[in-house]
Motif scaffolding. Sequence first.
Motif, PDB file in Angstrom:
ATOM      1  N   SER A 179       0.843  -1.360  -0.141  1.00 21.10           N
ATOM      2  CA  SER A 179       0.047   0.003  -0.100  1.00 21.10           C
ATOM      3  C   SER A 179       1.016   1.238  -0.050  1.00 21.10           C
ATOM      4  O   SER A 179       0.477   2.292   0.452  1.00 21.10           O
ATOM      5  CB  SER A 179      -0.838   0.086   1.328  1.00 21.10           C
ATOM      6  OG  SER A 179      -0.063  -0.065   2.475  1.00 21.10           O
ATOM      7  N   ALA A 180       1.950   1.272  -0.502  1.00 20.79           N
ATOM      8  CA  ALA A 180       2.913   2.461  -0.407  1.00 20.79           C
ATOM      9  C   ALA A 180       2.671   3.207  -1.734  1.00 20.79           C
ATOM     10  O   ALA A 180       3.063   2.800  -2.671  1.00 20.79           O
ATOM     11  CB  ALA A 180       4.304   2.060  -0.202  1.00 20.79           C
ATOM     12  N   ASN A 181       1.767   4.200  -1.574  1.00 18.64           N
ATOM     13  CA  ASN A 181       1.827   5.230  -2.514  1.00 18.64           C
ATOM     14  C   ASN A 181       2.395   6.487  -2.437  1.00 18.64           C
ATOM     15  O   ASN A 181       2.052   7.416  -2.559  1.00 18.64           O
ATOM     16  CB  ASN A 181       0.009   5.308  -2.802  1.00 18.64           C
ATOM     17  CG  ASN A 181      -0.492   3.928  -2.975  1.00 18.64           C
ATOM     18  OD1 ASN A 181      -0.378   3.238  -3.768  1.00 18.64           O
ATOM     19  ND2 ASN A 181      -1.830   3.708  -2.330  1.00 18.64           N
ATOM     20  N   ASN A 471      10.932  12.792  12.487  1.00 17.33           N
ATOM     21  CA  ASN A 471       9.704  12.734  13.214  1.00 17.33           C
ATOM     22  C   ASN A 471       9.935  11.386  13.957  1.00 17.33           C
ATOM     23  O   ASN A 471       9.716  10.480  13.364  1.00 17.33           O
ATOM     24  CB  ASN A 471       8.467  12.683  12.262  1.00 17.33           C
ATOM     25  CG  ASN A 471       7.261  12.350  13.124  1.00 17.33           C
ATOM     26  OD1 ASN A 471       7.261  12.382  14.146  1.00 17.33           O
ATOM     27  ND2 ASN A 471       6.061  12.007  12.280  1.00 17.33           N
ATOM     28  N   TYR A 472      10.090  11.698  15.210  1.00 16.79           N
ATOM     29  CA  TYR A 472      10.406  10.425  16.014  1.00 16.79           C
ATOM     30  C   TYR A 472       9.343  10.217  17.237  1.00 16.79           C
ATOM     31  O   TYR A 472       9.473   9.705  18.214  1.00 16.79           O
ATOM     32  CB  TYR A 472      11.773  10.426  16.879  1.00 16.79           C
ATOM     33  CG  TYR A 472      12.982  10.605  15.811  1.00 16.79           C
ATOM     34  CD1 TYR A 472      13.084   9.469  14.818  1.00 16.79           C
ATOM     35  CD2 TYR A 472      13.799  11.517  15.972  1.00 16.79           C
ATOM     36  CE1 TYR A 472      14.254   9.627  14.032  1.00 16.79           C
ATOM     37  CE2 TYR A 472      14.813  11.654  15.026  1.00 16.79           C
ATOM     38  CZ  TYR A 472      15.032  10.703  13.971  1.00 16.79           C
ATOM     39  OH  TYR A 472      16.077  10.763  13.224  1.00 16.79           O
ATOM     40  N   SER A 473       8.080  10.637  16.800  1.00 15.41           N
ATOM     41  CA  SER A 473       6.882  10.650  17.734  1.00 15.41           C
ATOM     42  C   SER A 473       6.491   9.368  18.185  1.00 15.41           C
ATOM     43  O   SER A 473       5.808   8.978  19.204  1.00 15.41           O
ATOM     44  CB  SER A 473       5.973  11.629  17.230  1.00 15.41           C
ATOM     45  OG  SER A 473       5.477  10.897  15.972  1.00 15.41           O
ATOM     46  N   SER A 474       6.857   8.363  17.247  1.00  9.94           N
ATOM     47  CA  SER A 474       6.427   6.875  17.517  1.00  9.94           C
ATOM     48  C   SER A 474       7.671   6.275  18.226  1.00  9.94           C
ATOM     49  O   SER A 474       6.940   4.868  18.747  1.00  9.94           O
ATOM     50  CB  SER A 474       6.136   6.199  16.166  1.00  9.94           C
ATOM     51  OG  SER A 474       4.940   6.865  15.710  1.00  9.94           O
ATOM     52  N   ARG A 486       7.636  -2.213  12.235  1.00  8.82           N
ATOM     53  CA  ARG A 486       6.273  -1.757  12.425  1.00  8.82           C
ATOM     54  C   ARG A 486       6.356  -0.106  12.239  1.00  8.82           C
ATOM     55  O   ARG A 486       5.235   0.538  11.736  1.00  8.82           O
ATOM     56  CB  ARG A 486       5.715  -2.248  13.591  1.00  8.82           C
ATOM     57  CG  ARG A 486       5.245  -3.813  13.699  1.00  8.82           C
ATOM     58  CD  ARG A 486       4.701  -4.257  15.099  1.00  8.82           C
ATOM     59  NE  ARG A 486       4.358  -5.611  14.838  1.00  8.82           N
ATOM     60  CZ  ARG A 486       3.304  -6.059  14.672  1.00  8.82           C
ATOM     61  NH1 ARG A 486       2.200  -5.240  14.687  1.00  8.82           N
ATOM     62  NH2 ARG A 486       3.150  -7.542  14.451  1.00  8.82           N
ATOM     63  N   VAL A 487       6.997   0.557  13.180  1.00 10.14           N
ATOM     64  CA  VAL A 487       7.114   1.932  13.151  1.00 10.14           C
ATOM     65  C   VAL A 487       7.417   2.424  11.765  1.00 10.14           C
ATOM     66  O   VAL A 487       6.840   3.390  11.229  1.00 10.14           O
ATOM     67  CB  VAL A 487       7.961   2.486  14.216  1.00 10.14           C
ATOM     68  CG1 VAL A 487       8.378   4.008  13.847  1.00 10.14           C
ATOM     69  CG2 VAL A 487       7.433   2.196  15.460  1.00 10.14           C
ATOM     70  N   ILE A 488       8.443   1.974  11.072  1.00 11.56           N
ATOM     71  CA  ILE A 488       8.768   2.413   9.721  1.00 11.56           C
ATOM     72  C   ILE A 488       7.811   2.146   8.815  1.00 11.56           C
ATOM     73  O   ILE A 488       7.447   3.114   7.805  1.00 11.56           O
ATOM     74  CB  ILE A 488      10.130   1.829   9.310  1.00 11.56           C
ATOM     75  CG1 ILE A 488      11.355   2.359  10.288  1.00 11.56           C
ATOM     76  CG2 ILE A 488      10.659   2.129   8.009  1.00 11.56           C
ATOM     77  CD1 ILE A 488      12.360   1.490  10.107  1.00 11.56           C
ATOM     78  N   LEU A 489       7.041   0.959   8.621  1.00 15.38           N
ATOM     79  CA  LEU A 489       6.050   0.785   7.767  1.00 15.38           C
ATOM     80  C   LEU A 489       4.809   1.516   8.003  1.00 15.38           C
ATOM     81  O   LEU A 489       4.431   1.935   6.723  1.00 15.38           O
ATOM     82  CB  LEU A 489       5.735  -0.773   7.878  1.00 15.38           C
ATOM     83  CG  LEU A 489       6.768  -1.726   7.304  1.00 15.38           C
ATOM     84  CD1 LEU A 489       6.312  -3.305   7.569  1.00 15.38           C
ATOM     85  CD2 LEU A 489       7.158  -1.325   5.767  1.00 15.38           C
ATOM     86  N   ASN A 490       4.591   1.748   9.293  1.00 16.45           N
ATOM     87  CA  ASN A 490       3.347   2.750   9.487  1.00 16.45           C
ATOM     88  C   ASN A 490       3.812   4.024   9.145  1.00 16.45           C
ATOM     89  O   ASN A 490       2.809   4.743   8.370  1.00 16.45           O
ATOM     90  CB  ASN A 490       3.110   2.802  11.183  1.00 16.45           C
ATOM     91  CG  ASN A 490       2.418   1.466  11.517  1.00 16.45           C
ATOM     92  OD1 ASN A 490       2.225   0.597  10.640  1.00 16.45           O
ATOM     93  ND2 ASN A 490       2.364   1.234  12.950  1.00 16.45           N
ATOM     94  N   LEU A 499       1.853  -1.204  17.656  1.00 13.30           N
ATOM     95  CA  LEU A 499       2.806  -1.823  18.298  1.00 13.30           C
ATOM     96  C   LEU A 499       2.729  -2.785  19.326  1.00 13.30           C
ATOM     97  O   LEU A 499       1.656  -2.477  20.157  1.00 13.30           O
ATOM     98  CB  LEU A 499       3.722  -0.314  19.004  1.00 13.30           C
ATOM     99  CG  LEU A 499       3.822   0.777  17.920  1.00 13.30           C
ATOM    100  CD1 LEU A 499       4.893   1.732  18.579  1.00 13.30           C
ATOM    101  CD2 LEU A 499       4.825   0.228  16.827  1.00 13.30           C
ATOM    102  N   LEU A 500       3.462  -3.664  19.531  1.00 11.56           N
ATOM    103  CA  LEU A 500       3.561  -4.791  20.363  1.00 11.56           C
ATOM    104  C   LEU A 500       4.089  -4.325  21.584  1.00 11.56           C
ATOM    105  O   LEU A 500       4.931  -3.584  21.841  1.00 11.56           O
ATOM    106  CB  LEU A 500       4.146  -6.019  19.828  1.00 11.56           C
ATOM    107  CG  LEU A 500       3.732  -6.549  18.380  1.00 11.56           C
ATOM    108  CD1 LEU A 500       4.691  -7.628  17.952  1.00 11.56           C
ATOM    109  CD2 LEU A 500       2.178  -6.991  18.438  1.00 11.56           C
ATOM    110  N   GLU A 501       3.831  -5.190  22.552  1.00 11.34           N
ATOM    111  CA  GLU A 501       4.527  -5.054  23.949  1.00 11.34           C
ATOM    112  C   GLU A 501       5.766  -5.420  23.815  1.00 11.34           C
ATOM    113  O   GLU A 501       6.045  -6.641  23.166  1.00 11.34           O
ATOM    114  CB  GLU A 501       3.591  -5.810  25.207  1.00 11.34           C
ATOM    115  CG  GLU A 501       4.396  -5.690  26.301  1.00 11.34           C
ATOM    116  CD  GLU A 501       3.707  -6.625  27.430  1.00 11.34           C
ATOM    117  OE1 GLU A 501       4.085  -6.949  28.607  1.00 11.34           O
ATOM    118  OE2 GLU A 501       2.817  -7.351  26.972  1.00 11.34           O
TER     119      GLU A 501
END
Length: 530
Positions: A179-181, A471-474, A486-490, A499-501
């Motif tokens: 889904s990377a547009n 942007n390191y908010s995640s 997960r962070v990078i793909l999001n 995000l997982l525990e």
Amino acid sequence: MSTKSRNGIFHPFIASVFPPLSLYLHNVGKLYFWDAIKPVGLTLIAVAVFWWGSQRVLKDRARSAMVTTLAFLMFFSFGHFTGLLERGLASIWPAFVSTLTTRSTLTVLAIIWLGLWFLVSVLALRARLNFDAITQFMNVFSLALMLMLGFRYGAFVHYRNTLRQEASGVAGFAPVPASANLERLPDVYYLVIDGYGRADVLRDLYGFDNAGFVGFLEEQGFYLANASNANYNITLLSLASTLNFDYLDSVAAQVDPDSVNPLPAFSLIQNSRLLEYFHSQGYTIANFSSGYAVTELATADVHLAPKDGLNPFETALVNTTPLQLLFTRKQYDFHRERILFALDQLPEVEQLEGPVFAFAHIVAPHPPFVFDAEGNPLYPDMPFILDDGSFLTKNISREIYLASYHAQAQYITLMLRQTLTRLLENASNEAIIIVQSDHGPGAYLDWGSLENSNLQERLGILNAYYFPDQNYSSLYPGISPVNTFRVILNQYFNASYPLLEDRSFFALMHQPYHFIEVTDRLASSVSPQE
């Protein structure tokens, strides 16, 4: 009196390739078939040359064939002889066993082994023997070896199929939605710095203050997760989890808890959903050679490696022979060259047709310790191995481990700093860079005991991120590798992974799929063990 055998003689060739082929079959699942082709071919050439030379001396085909077969069987059994000696004397003469891996002791043992071959050969040649009968016997004996190899191969095929069935029976992870547009996909650089400890671990256990490197990363715009822990204490498991951005609980549930089969985790690395996704997006996958089969990505588009070097099978085969005395220094040289090559060439990957995903597994500061603090070459006084933890500290003292790791980490940190400087200069503004350890160091790691291992040391890791928009908010101080992509793909590929525990697991070497959760045992600070 010369004897002319009326029988065909073929036992030198068959008997001599038995050991390398047997070694290959013994390591099913850890090696590639083509790794064994060159060693077997060179063995056949060496047999032909040795037999030809011995015929010139002895003037007898049958006698020279016997000497040749005996020579090569003993040649390939030297490592097994020293291993048997080590196990046999471990309880009755430990002081001697501790010296068995040193070059001087191995040299003496090799001379004794050579002398034994010479003595047996001379006695056999001087005896009044029927060499036609001996030739027949040795031909039959070599065929028996090949028959044994055939049974081994049949067992190998069955075992391989069992391993593959076990691996294929493990449900994979769902593919990443394509889904990377984006107008321009970012280059992604993933550096795995093997065994590089977290800053507080290095300071408190190793007396190594890398505040300068931490400051450098922050000045360059990196986010440093300074409370990060690895998810697993073994490279194979750690990378299988990271590259699939999920825990391996489902894998463990489907594999026999006593299994040591590497293929389930190995397959998850070679065919990870991260690589599959980047391939689907038109990425060029660039893989730097590490000398460690697990991270030699067969599905990569570009393999980058120095010209010279032994593959993992060749290294294992050399260590079964007296050649380890001649090749040990070269093996350490090859290892050193791979590290330096990857660190030097990584910034040049940007020139490949993009977008690019570059994966570099740097096997340092993890042992073997081949650099001092200034980068001068070191040659450990033992056969070349990639062992760590209690597998290594049975041969060297913990004090030597701590000092050697400190020195190598100091140099690797300097080189890594230079690499990142060049990478930031060469890379486009859209580049994403992850600098991450698979696990920490292992001076206090006991592969057979959780309780005797320092968990903070083994699981506290370096974990740093560079995002093009800063942007390191995640991100957060305790983020673990399972959440990295997960962070990078999001954030950059329109994915929506929760995000997982952040959890950490410990596995013993003889039960790699029996995961013991140790998340609650990990404290925020560490202190040296007595």
